[in-house]
Scaffold this active site. Structure first.
Site, PDB file in Angstrom:
ATOM      1  N   HIS A   3      70.237 -51.747  28.651  1.00  0.00           N
ATOM      2  CA  HIS A   3      71.127 -51.270  29.723  1.00  0.00           C
ATOM      3  C   HIS A   3      72.501 -51.048  29.110  1.00  0.00           C
ATOM      4  CE1 HIS A   3      72.297 -51.737  34.229  1.00  0.00           C
ATOM      5  NE2 HIS A   3      73.038 -50.823  33.641  1.00  0.00           N
ATOM      6  N   LEU A  47      70.986 -45.879  31.371  1.00  0.00           N
ATOM      7  CA  LEU A  47      72.331 -45.401  31.085  1.00  0.00           C
ATOM      8  C   LEU A  47      73.062 -45.311  32.416  1.00  0.00           C
ATOM      9  CD1 LEU A  47      71.437 -42.471  28.632  1.00  0.00           C
ATOM     10  CD2 LEU A  47      71.818 -44.888  28.098  1.00  0.00           C
ATOM     11  N   GLU A  48      74.051 -46.186  32.618  1.00  0.00           N
ATOM     12  CA  GLU A  48      74.707 -46.257  33.921  1.00  0.00           C
ATOM     13  C   GLU A  48      76.169 -45.848  33.835  1.00  0.00           C
ATOM     14  OE1 GLU A  48      75.118 -49.190  37.795  1.00  0.00           O
ATOM     15  OE2 GLU A  48      73.770 -49.737  36.171  1.00  0.00           O
ATOM     16  N   CYS A  49      76.523 -44.845  34.610  1.00  0.00           N
ATOM     17  CA  CYS A  49      77.902 -44.340  34.737  1.00  0.00           C
ATOM     18  C   CYS A  49      78.475 -43.831  33.421  1.00  0.00           C
ATOM     19  CB  CYS A  49      78.828 -45.402  35.335  1.00  0.00           C
ATOM     20  SG  CYS A  49      78.432 -45.872  37.003  1.00  0.00           S
TER      21      CYS A  49
END
Length: 160
Positions: A3, A47-49
């Protein structure tokens, strides 16, 4: 599963959202992290933001799937957190989020009704209970006959 990017844990610990990959140094560090995660055995990476271009670069640079949470259309998959897309956390409304239903009021009303019915004794009823034949109960009643029982106040527990 790896993450990279914004996580709720980081938001809670820092009290704010700090978007990664907004400059060359941070973008390079994020790509390096993704490459290391892929090399260390991750089967996929969330893949966050991340900026959409960075999502594309990472997706093209590794052989494992990437799942985008607000990191562009070029990732291998797209995800939203269920509670977010159902409008449960009004204080968290990042740009990538699309609320598909606003169920917060419905949930609060249902939980309130449940609590009131438990406290008033309206729930559960016989309809919501399982039975055992009197003959069967009689066979187990003798060992517990004469034991002291205490009345406890009703507790309302909700598991989520």
């Amino acid at each position: 599963m790896g993450h990279i990017g914004v996580t709720k844990q980081k938001i809670v610990s820092s009290g704010r959202i700090k978007l990664p990959g907004q400059d060359a140094a941070s973008a390079a560090e994020t790509i390096k992290d993704a490459l290391e995660m892929a090399a260390s055995g991750c089967f996929a990476i969330i893949l966050e933001c991340l900026p959409d271009r960075l999502g594309q670069i990472i997706t093209q640079s590794i052989e494992i799937p990437t799942i985008s949470i607000g990191s562009g259309v070029d990732c291998d998959g797209q995800a939203l957190v269920t509670q977010d897309m159902l409008g449960l956390y009004k204080e968290m409304a990042p740009r990538f989020l699309k609320v598909y239903a606003d169920v917060a009021q419905t949930i609060v009303a249902a939980l309130t009704d449940f609590r009131q019915e438990v406290e008033s004794g309206a729930f559960p009823t016989v309809k919501h209970s399982y039975a055992i034949e009197d003959e069967e109960t009689g066979q187990v009643a003798d060992p517990v006959a004469g034991t002291v029982t205490q009345k406890h106040e009703k507790e309302v527990l909700i598991y989520g």
